[in-house]
Design a protein around this motif. Structure first.
Motif, PDB file in Angstrom:
ATOM      1  N   ASN A   1     -86.563  -6.821  37.038  1.00 44.82           N
ATOM      2  CA  ASN A   1     -88.000  -6.488  37.049  1.00 44.82           C
ATOM      3  C   ASN A   1     -88.660  -6.906  38.366  1.00 44.82           C
ATOM      4  OD1 ASN A   1     -88.210  -9.225  36.818  1.00 44.82           O
ATOM      5  ND2 ASN A   1     -89.219  -9.227  34.819  1.00 44.82           N
TER       6      ASN A   1
ATOM      7  N   GLU B   1     -82.030  -7.307  33.425  1.00 50.65           N
ATOM      8  CA  GLU B   1     -83.392  -6.763  33.458  1.00 50.65           C
ATOM      9  C   GLU B   1     -83.963  -7.057  34.847  1.00 50.65           C
ATOM     10  OE1 GLU B   1     -85.811  -6.963  29.829  1.00 50.65           O
ATOM     11  OE2 GLU B   1     -84.348  -8.388  29.084  1.00 50.65           O
TER      12      GLU B   1
ATOM     13  N   ASP C   1     -83.258 -10.703  36.927  1.00 49.13           N
ATOM     14  CA  ASP C   1     -82.762 -10.683  38.303  1.00 49.13           C
ATOM     15  C   ASP C   1     -82.612 -12.116  38.819  1.00 49.13           C
ATOM     16  OD1 ASP C   1     -85.696  -9.642  37.952  1.00 49.13           O
ATOM     17  OD2 ASP C   1     -85.766 -10.957  39.711  1.00 49.13           O
ATOM     18  N   GLY C   2     -83.596 -12.955  38.529  1.00 50.10           N
ATOM     19  CA  GLY C   2     -83.536 -14.348  38.982  1.00 50.10           C
ATOM     20  C   GLY C   2     -82.350 -15.080  38.368  1.00 50.10           C
TER      21      GLY C   2
HETATM   22 MG   LIG Z   1     -87.212 -11.018  36.979  1.00 51.47          MG
END
Ligand SMILES: [Mg+2]
Ligand SMILES: Cc1ncc(C[n+]2csc(CCOP(=O)(O)OP(=O)(O)O)c2C)c(N)n1
Length: 351
Positions: A206, A204, A177-178
């Motif tokens: 998370n 992913e 996500d980052g």
């Molecule tokens: Mg992440």
């Protein structure tokens, strides 16, 4: 079938009747599309990855000389489901939590532990003490580019090489996500859509990038919607359901292989431990972890196999035992292996 854990062969030898077709179809369409043998195979690989992960974390706490230790606990359905959906000639660039992908592509636990312990027998021959940058072209594994998210343009380039040569091959990679907030993510998707590359990207999600929760990373946290503007197909999938991840990836890979262009798959899960093992992740609310623990991908898939009569308890216990034995043997071999010969220090250095 997982070469280390073949519940069919072990249990047949023990006289167990083995598994049959699901007793009834009461799961989602995606789940019911995955054949029972593949479902058992996926459990075997997820259990192996989980057992490896737990051993790695325990060894770090015992001071047994591991390098960077990034747990993929909670990511097994994504790493295994995506890895198994690929064909032998396809390539994949896994990320730091995708141990399961390395395993299903055929990198042995000995080579991975050897790598983490800096041994000459490790996949990087002692050059790198974690899974950053470790690849094996014979296995179709492209080394992860540690600078996030630079595996994306690299993998897109590989996908385009397949397209230029008219080879029916697909290149897959992952991003967190980052990582989706960095420029190279958007540049890659822009070109992938423009060129209709045989490229599959799994996000992913998370919930955290190191200590930063999703809500502090982006205004519009719907990854599939954001990606669609680039002209790629998109899917959102339960990242804790290995059947759903696998089936979604099978469809995306088939589309890419047959000229249908790229797909971005958002797989939602939770990072169950800290960013790396030194991080106690006190900033993650305990009740959030509790909620996700109840959705554990390995335990839930195990229960699904029992509920559907795809596997018996005895069969799954056999898989669990074999996983523990397999990982214990790999650690023993890696710990006994030699360190690299100092005379080889400059091998592989080109500039
Ligand atoms: Mg992440
Ligand atoms: C360009 C760059 N900046 C910082 C880092 C250090 N770093 C490694 S992983 C990570 C967090 C990434 O978060 P996310 O993309 O969500 O992946 P996750 O670790 O959650 O799986 C950071 C900041 C890096 N590898 N590359």
């Amino acid at each position: 079938m997982c070469p280390y854990l073949d519940p069919r062969s072990t249990l047949d030898a023990a006289g167990n009747p083995g598994f049959g077709e699901p007793a009834e179809t009461r799961f989602s369409t995606l789940r019911s599309m995955v054949d029972p043998r593949t479902q058992i195979e996926m459990y075997s690989w997820m259990k192996l990855a989980r057992t490896f992960d737990e051993q790695m974390v325990a060894m770090w706490k015992q001071g047994r000389g591991l390098g960077g230790t990034f747990s993929g606990r909670g990511h097994e359905a994504i790493s295994v489901g995506a890895g198994l959906a690929l064909g032998r000639k396809d390539v994949v660039a896994p990320m730091h939590r995708d141990l399961g992908t390395y395993l299903v592509r055929g990198m042995t636990p000995e080579r991975i532990f050897g790598n983490m312990l800096g041994r000459a027998t490790g996949a990087s021959r002692g050059r790198d003490a974690n899974l950053h940058g470790v690849g094996d072209l014979d296995l179709g594994i492209i080394g992860f580019v540690s600078h996030l998210p630079q595996s994306l343009p690299t993998t897109l380039g590989i996908a385009m090489s397949f397209k230029y040569r008219s080879e029916p091959r697909v290149a897959m990679t992952f991003v967190g996500d980052g990582g989706t907030t960095a420029g190279a993510y958007h540049e890659t998707l822009n070109m992938a859509g423009l060129w209709q590359a045989p490229f599959v990207l799994i996000i992913e999600n998370n919930q955290y990038a190191y200590s930063t929760p999703l809500t502090q990373q982006m205004h519009a946290p719907n990854f599939a919607e954001r990606a669609a503007v680039y002209g790629v197909a998109t899917s959102s999938v339960d990242g804790n359901s290995v059947n759903d991840v696998y089936q979604t990836c099978v469809e995306a890979i088939e589309r890419a292989r047959t000229g249908g262009g790229p797909t971005v798959i958002e797989a939602t899960t939770m990072r169950m431990l800290g960013h790396a093992i030194h991080d106690g992740a006190e900033y993650v609310p305990a009740d959030l972890l509790d909620q996700w623990e109840r959705r554990d991908p390995v335990a839930n898939h195990r229960q699904h196999l029992l509920d559907t009569d795809i596997a018996s308890e005895a069969m799954l216990e056999q898989v669990d035992t074999t996983s523990r034995e397999r990982i214990a043997a790999a650690v023993a071999e890696a710990e006994a292996a030699a360190m690299p010969d100092p005379d080889t220090l400059e091998d592989g250095v080109y500039a």
